[in-house]
Design a protein around this motif. Structure first.
Motif, PDB file in Angstrom:
ATOM      1  N   ILE A 461       0.914  -1.387   0.093  1.00 52.10           N
ATOM      2  CA  ILE A 461      -0.030   0.031  -0.022  1.00 52.10           C
ATOM      3  C   ILE A 461       0.952   1.370  -0.199  1.00 52.10           C
ATOM      4  O   ILE A 461       0.667   2.242  -0.615  1.00 52.10           O
ATOM      5  CB  ILE A 461      -0.983   0.023   1.321  1.00 52.10           C
ATOM      6  N   ARG A 462       1.915   1.245   0.961  1.00 51.98           N
ATOM      7  CA  ARG A 462       2.961   2.272   0.836  1.00 51.98           C
ATOM      8  C   ARG A 462       3.580   2.672  -0.492  1.00 51.98           C
ATOM      9  O   ARG A 462       3.628   3.991  -0.989  1.00 51.98           O
ATOM     10  CB  ARG A 462       3.864   2.153   1.920  1.00 51.98           C
ATOM     11  N   ASP A 463       3.989   1.623  -1.097  1.00 52.14           N
ATOM     12  CA  ASP A 463       4.437   1.749  -2.277  1.00 52.14           C
ATOM     13  C   ASP A 463       3.338   2.221  -3.464  1.00 52.14           C
ATOM     14  O   ASP A 463       3.878   2.994  -4.435  1.00 52.14           O
ATOM     15  CB  ASP A 463       5.162   0.404  -2.746  1.00 52.14           C
ATOM     16  N   TRP A 464       2.218   1.835  -3.393  1.00 49.71           N
ATOM     17  CA  TRP A 464       1.255   2.182  -4.256  1.00 49.71           C
ATOM     18  C   TRP A 464       0.727   3.575  -4.276  1.00 49.71           C
ATOM     19  O   TRP A 464       0.895   4.079  -5.219  1.00 49.71           O
ATOM     20  CB  TRP A 464       0.230   1.133  -3.898  1.00 49.71           C
ATOM     21  N   VAL A 465       0.924   4.112  -2.874  1.00 49.06           N
ATOM     22  CA  VAL A 465       0.592   5.662  -2.874  1.00 49.06           C
ATOM     23  C   VAL A 465       1.673   6.480  -3.310  1.00 49.06           C
ATOM     24  O   VAL A 465       1.453   7.471  -4.075  1.00 49.06           O
ATOM     25  CB  VAL A 465       0.284   5.801  -1.251  1.00 49.06           C
ATOM     26  N   ALA A 466       2.901   5.935  -3.118  1.00 52.08           N
ATOM     27  CA  ALA A 466       4.075   6.734  -3.543  1.00 52.08           C
ATOM     28  C   ALA A 466       4.361   6.570  -5.169  1.00 52.08           C
ATOM     29  O   ALA A 466       4.651   7.865  -5.681  1.00 52.08           O
ATOM     30  CB  ALA A 466       5.423   6.180  -2.949  1.00 52.08           C
ATOM     31  N   LEU A 467       3.907   5.614  -5.748  1.00 52.22           N
ATOM     32  CA  LEU A 467       3.841   5.345  -7.177  1.00 52.22           C
ATOM     33  C   LEU A 467       3.061   6.271  -7.853  1.00 52.22           C
ATOM     34  O   LEU A 467       3.275   7.080  -8.672  1.00 52.22           O
ATOM     35  CB  LEU A 467       3.807   4.105  -7.582  1.00 52.22           C
ATOM     36  N   ALA A 468       1.737   6.366  -7.262  1.00 51.93           N
ATOM     37  CA  ALA A 468       0.620   7.447  -7.610  1.00 51.93           C
ATOM     38  C   ALA A 468       1.072   8.753  -7.678  1.00 51.93           C
ATOM     39  O   ALA A 468       1.035   9.572  -8.629  1.00 51.93           O
ATOM     40  CB  ALA A 468      -0.682   6.946  -6.819  1.00 51.93           C
ATOM     41  N   VAL A 469       1.891   9.277  -6.494  1.00 55.72           N
ATOM     42  CA  VAL A 469       2.202  10.595  -6.567  1.00 55.72           C
ATOM     43  C   VAL A 469       3.342  11.054  -7.400  1.00 55.72           C
ATOM     44  O   VAL A 469       3.283  11.894  -8.114  1.00 55.72           O
ATOM     45  CB  VAL A 469       2.631  10.835  -5.037  1.00 55.72           C
ATOM     46  N   THR A 470       4.221   9.873  -7.613  1.00 57.39           N
ATOM     47  CA  THR A 470       5.362  10.051  -8.424  1.00 57.39           C
ATOM     48  C   THR A 470       4.657  10.212  -9.922  1.00 57.39           C
ATOM     49  O   THR A 470       5.283  11.232 -10.612  1.00 57.39           O
ATOM     50  CB  THR A 470       6.132   8.791  -8.565  1.00 57.39           C
ATOM     51  N   ARG A 471       3.660   9.458 -10.340  1.00 59.42           N
ATOM     52  CA  ARG A 471       3.319   9.504 -11.683  1.00 59.42           C
ATOM     53  C   ARG A 471       2.631  10.881 -11.941  1.00 59.42           C
ATOM     54  O   ARG A 471       2.520  11.570 -12.849  1.00 59.42           O
ATOM     55  CB  ARG A 471       2.213   8.300 -11.991  1.00 59.42           C
ATOM     56  N   ALA A 472       1.708  11.470 -10.931  1.00 59.20           N
ATOM     57  CA  ALA A 472       1.044  12.581 -10.984  1.00 59.20           C
ATOM     58  C   ALA A 472       2.032  13.761 -11.061  1.00 59.20           C
ATOM     59  O   ALA A 472       1.799  14.586 -11.787  1.00 59.20           O
ATOM     60  CB  ALA A 472       0.123  12.847  -9.728  1.00 59.20           C
ATOM     61  N   ARG A 473       3.199  13.633 -10.425  1.00 54.37           N
ATOM     62  CA  ARG A 473       4.130  14.734 -10.530  1.00 54.37           C
ATOM     63  C   ARG A 473       4.966  14.777 -11.663  1.00 54.37           C
ATOM     64  O   ARG A 473       5.187  15.755 -12.397  1.00 54.37           O
ATOM     65  CB  ARG A 473       4.982  14.625  -9.371  1.00 54.37           C
ATOM     66  N   THR A 491     -12.849   1.186   2.866  1.00 52.86           N
ATOM     67  CA  THR A 491     -12.741   2.264   4.005  1.00 52.86           C
ATOM     68  C   THR A 491     -11.282   1.862   4.784  1.00 52.86           C
ATOM     69  O   THR A 491     -10.736   2.822   5.189  1.00 52.86           O
ATOM     70  CB  THR A 491     -14.123   1.615   4.924  1.00 52.86           C
ATOM     71  N   ALA A 492     -10.997   1.005   5.067  1.00 51.79           N
ATOM     72  CA  ALA A 492      -9.697   0.657   5.702  1.00 51.79           C
ATOM     73  C   ALA A 492      -8.322   1.091   4.991  1.00 51.79           C
ATOM     74  O   ALA A 492      -7.790   1.764   5.350  1.00 51.79           O
ATOM     75  CB  ALA A 492      -9.722  -0.988   6.193  1.00 51.79           C
ATOM     76  N   LEU A 493      -8.719   0.682   3.613  1.00 52.80           N
ATOM     77  CA  LEU A 493      -7.598   1.350   2.617  1.00 52.80           C
ATOM     78  C   LEU A 493      -7.648   2.940   2.582  1.00 52.80           C
ATOM     79  O   LEU A 493      -6.655   3.579   2.695  1.00 52.80           O
ATOM     80  CB  LEU A 493      -7.696   0.707   1.339  1.00 52.80           C
ATOM     81  N   SER A 494      -8.661   3.754   2.547  1.00 53.45           N
ATOM     82  CA  SER A 494      -8.786   5.126   2.664  1.00 53.45           C
ATOM     83  C   SER A 494      -8.148   5.461   3.765  1.00 53.45           C
ATOM     84  O   SER A 494      -7.209   6.644   3.524  1.00 53.45           O
ATOM     85  CB  SER A 494     -10.292   5.591   2.533  1.00 53.45           C
ATOM     86  N   GLU A 495      -8.261   5.127   4.832  1.00 53.00           N
ATOM     87  CA  GLU A 495      -7.627   5.690   6.035  1.00 53.00           C
ATOM     88  C   GLU A 495      -6.000   5.566   5.868  1.00 53.00           C
ATOM     89  O   GLU A 495      -5.248   6.556   6.261  1.00 53.00           O
ATOM     90  CB  GLU A 495      -8.034   4.800   7.463  1.00 53.00           C
ATOM     91  N   ILE A 496      -5.663   4.396   5.573  1.00 57.36           N
ATOM     92  CA  ILE A 496      -4.186   4.086   5.392  1.00 57.36           C
ATOM     93  C   ILE A 496      -3.634   5.121   4.083  1.00 57.36           C
ATOM     94  O   ILE A 496      -2.622   5.891   4.513  1.00 57.36           O
ATOM     95  CB  ILE A 496      -3.896   2.770   4.882  1.00 57.36           C
ATOM     96  N   GLY A 503       2.707  12.135   4.270  1.00 59.39           N
ATOM     97  CA  GLY A 503       4.012  11.938   4.112  1.00 59.39           C
ATOM     98  C   GLY A 503       4.743  12.002   2.804  1.00 59.39           C
ATOM     99  O   GLY A 503       6.013  12.145   2.585  1.00 59.39           O
ATOM    100  N   GLU A 504       3.826  12.261   1.664  1.00 57.66           N
ATOM    101  CA  GLU A 504       4.384  12.462   0.466  1.00 57.66           C
ATOM    102  C   GLU A 504       4.187  14.003   0.120  1.00 57.66           C
ATOM    103  O   GLU A 504       3.318  14.843   0.668  1.00 57.66           O
ATOM    104  CB  GLU A 504       3.484  12.024  -0.598  1.00 57.66           C
ATOM    105  N   ASP A 505       4.913  14.419  -0.901  1.00 54.87           N
ATOM    106  CA  ASP A 505       4.994  16.029  -1.459  1.00 54.87           C
ATOM    107  C   ASP A 505       3.883  16.094  -2.513  1.00 54.87           C
ATOM    108  O   ASP A 505       4.169  15.648  -3.457  1.00 54.87           O
ATOM    109  CB  ASP A 505       6.408  16.394  -1.941  1.00 54.87           C
ATOM    110  N   THR A 506       2.821  16.482  -2.195  1.00 57.44           N
ATOM    111  CA  THR A 506       1.556  16.697  -3.027  1.00 57.44           C
ATOM    112  C   THR A 506       1.146  17.959  -3.297  1.00 57.44           C
ATOM    113  O   THR A 506       0.459  18.374  -4.024  1.00 57.44           O
ATOM    114  CB  THR A 506       0.220  15.890  -2.288  1.00 57.44           C
TER     115      THR A 506
END
Length: 715
Positions: A461-473, A491-496, A503-506
């Protein structure tokens, strides 16, 4: 750093016969080795039974080697589309291998002995999408390359016209399915879980023990109830008949290889109630199960005493029911013939592209009732249908793109559910408990219900979020997480996700979390305006969207680029969809013309070569990557791919055209002098002839028929 090229089945395997030698010859210009690994269904089957084979018949278990390689930062794997085998396909492969002298055991239809259980377990390793979870030790970055998108806009594919009066629609359950009954738990610490069935008399049966979970891991469990499922299917069969709609069911039996064949079996039973009321016991004794589809049932009737009577009963069921959507009208293959014939991620986009129609038994297109029993993602397809009904067909010449960042690392979500999916044999309760004996998840179940659990690790999950931000940037494109607040898992995933986004630069980025149906509406509005969007989804929805949007945008999903940045730092480069692989292989056998489009393999190779360059400083690999990309763009623009409609161009010819264009692109680079040294003279001579013609041709003057003769084909 070497490149591993996977050999799979059907069309991709045939295409590799001509493409791989060319790839190896060109890669040698940069001192890059390209090695093949056989992960075909037959190779995987043979690898399971080394003790039964002679030394000459032994096959290495390439899946074990590749699984180990994915843990290395030097992993560089090109994965071609692989067969997601059903039980009938496995049985057919076993029979073929046995006929060739391989001492393989028959597939056991029932478990009587310990040996039966062991044989079934070994063959189970080859069933369904057995390859994908092993190689996908990372999350997915899937998108349309610029060259492919540019070509699609310049040469838009046909899209069927939509009528505002279309009656086509999706039918799905409104309760008692996996979505409605889902429960989730997030592990506070590393633990070992146990899954137990407790019947109504208090008797217990261990379903799974020693299920390892890590801190932060999301564990889900759900149940689809057989009674409501059967009632739902019966209702849809009646509705399709009353409203004169084609009846079709859309599942994912290749990926959900335990649950969806069972659901398919319920559809068969509901469509042919008279057959199973009168002859169900006889069919069961003979070893025939509706889970394998109508074709498997019909194929064995000649061996039964009442076979002719049962065959007539099936025909009566077809005559009495609604018209069935067809897979192959000419061969009489219906939507119900085999669970692997109608895979939702390919069948639904094809229907949407064709005016919301499928073909009926008469060969004519008609409005269709698309039955998707589990409601988890059925609504996204209804949103597309509603959009087309309101605004008409999509225009590929002006469409934007929807790329995807998919959560699939470490067998995330549904891919991890196979060994934790059970068809219940009694009434009682299924409990998931931890090492301390505490009940974490619990469902009441009845006979025939389908209960399943799956896992998603925190690191994935952590890597997935980071990859999404990387592609958006990297793209400046909005990124949308498709998460359903009415599902426990989401619902559980949304909280995570929200926690990790902090923690990402968005800054300056547009990153949203929307329910899937709202996310679909948002994405459709944007692509109709020519704008791009990144869909950030779970594993199953990743499969759906990475066929749906490319088929609308490009006319095919085979030309998508799919990069899997492995958690260890290596890369897997996937080569597009393989849905047409069996059809094109059959056409080749019947006509000698081979129409597999290898653009996906070539796009993956270009990225793979660039990865070599980035990791090792190999400047020549970077040159090969850049010139290959140029050659691909020219190949598309000149209409030299089998899918372009030029009947004289087949896969083998397209490969040689690609090689000649790549040769031309290399002529003015620092490695031009190495071409004559590294490429075999026979190939080089032919490349020079074809390249000379390419140099003088324009897109409008080009005709493959003017260049090809028997000698060049043989070369």
């Amino acid at each position: 750093m070497k490149i591993i090229w996977t050999l799979t089945d059907e069309s991709p395997r045939l295409a590799s016969l001509t493409l791989l030698p060319l790839v190896q010859a060109f890669a040698a210009l940069a001192d890059v080795t390209v090695e093949a690994r056989d992960i075909s269904l037959s190779a995987r089957i043979l690898a399971q039974f080394p003790e039964r084979l002679s030394p000459a018949q032994h096959r290495p278990d390439a899946m074990v080697e590749l699984a180990q390689l994915t843990s290395s930062p030097r992993a560089n794997i090109i994965k071609l589309p692989n067969m997601s085998a059903s039980v009938p396909q496995i049985k057919a492969a076993i029979a073929d291998l046995q006929a060739q002298g391989f001492n393989l055991p028959d597939y056991p239809d029932s478990i009587v002995t310990a040996e039966d259980r062991d044989v079934r377990r070994r063959y189970g390793k080859t069933k369904g999408s057995a390859v994908n979870p092993v190689l996908r030790e990372g999350n997915s970055d899937r998108r349309a390359p610029h060259s492919v998108k540019s070509y699609a806009r310049k040469h838009p594919h046909h899209m069927g016209r939509w009528s505002p009066d279309s009656k086509t629609r999706v039918a799905t359950m409104n309760g008692d399915d996996f979505r409605a009954n889902e429960k989730s738990w997030v592990a506070p610490a590393d633990d070992l879980l146990t899954i137990t069935f407790i019947d109504d008399t208090g008797g217990t049966r261990l379903l799974r023990d020693s299920v390892s979970v890590l801190a932060g891991e999301v564990v889900d469990a759900s149940v689809l109830r057989a009674g409501p499922l059967r009632a739902f299917i019966e209702d849809q069969i009646q509705r399709a008949k009353e409203e004169d709609l084609l009846f079709s069911v859309h599942l994912k039996a290749t990926m959900m290889k335990v649950s969806d064949p069972i659901i398919f079996g319920h559809v068969i039973r509901a469509f042919f109630p008279g057959v199973f009321d009168r002859h169900g016991a006889e069919l069961a004794v003979a070893g025939y199960t509706p889970n394998h589809g109508l074709a498997a049932l019909l194929s064995g009737l000649d061996a039964l005493p009442n076979g002719a009577e049962i065959s007539r009963a099936f025909q009566e069921g077809i005559d009495d029911g609604p018209a069935l959507a067809m897979v192959d009208v000419g061969k009489g293959i219906t939507n119900l013939h085999a669970p692997n014939d109608v895979i939702i991620d390919a069948s639904m986009p094809a229907m949407i592209r064709t005016s919301g129609h499928m073909r009926g038994p008469d060969g004519l297109e008609r409005d269709t009732l698309a039955v998707i029993p589990d409601s988890s993602y059925a609504g996204i397809y209804q949103k597309v249908i509603d959009d087309c009904r309101a605004h008409g067909a999509f225009n590929p010449a002006t469409l934007g793109s929807v790329s995807n960042v998919g959560l699939m690392a470490q067998k995330a979500e549904e891919y991890g559910s196979h060994n934790k999916t059970f068809e219940m044999t009694g009434t009682g309760t299924v409990q998931v408990t931890n090492a301390a004996g505490e009940i974490l998840l619990e469902h009441h179940v009845a006979t025939g219900d389908i209960w399943r659990a799956c896992q998603t690790t925190d690191v994935a999950i952590r890597d997935w979020v980071a990859l999404a931000v990387t592609r958006a940037r990297a793209t400046g494109t909005p990124a949308v997480f498709w998460l359903d607040p009415t599902r426990a898992h989401d619902t559980a995933l949304s909280e995570i996700v929200h926690a990790y986004l902090k923690g990402e630069d968005t800054d300056g980025l547009d990153v949203q979390v929307l329910p899937p149906e709202h996310a679909m509406e948002y994405s459709l509005e944007r692509i109709r305006r020519g704008e791009d969007t990144i869909s950030v989804t779970g594993n199953l929805l990743r499969d759906y969207l990475t066929d749906l949007f490319p088929i609308m945008e490009l006319g095919t999903s085979s030309r998508m680029l799919s990069v899997v940045p492995l958690l260890s730092g290596g890369r897997v480069f996937e080569t597009g969809a393989g849905g047409t692989a069996p059809t094109l292989t059959r056409a080749f056998e019947e006509t000698g013309h081979f129409g597999w489009d290898s653009t996906g393999e070539l796009l993956a190779l270009a990225e793979s070569l660039q990865f070599v360059a980035d990791r090792t400083g190999n400047a020549n690999a970077a040159i090969l990557s850049e010139t290959l990309s140029e050659a691909i763009e020219q190949l598309l623009d000149m209409g030299l791919t089998p899918a372009s409609g030029h009947a004289v161009i087949d896969t083998r010819e397209s490969h040689l055209h690609l090689a000649s264009l790549w040769y031309l692109a290399l002529r003015h680079t620092p490695i031009a002098a190495r071409v004559a040294q590294s490429i075999p003279s026979a190939i080089l001579s032919t490349l020079r002839q074809v390249s000379a013609a390419h140099s003088s041709a324009t897109e409008h003057q080009w005709s493959g028929a003017t260049l090809w003769n028997d000698g060049m084909r043989n070369s």
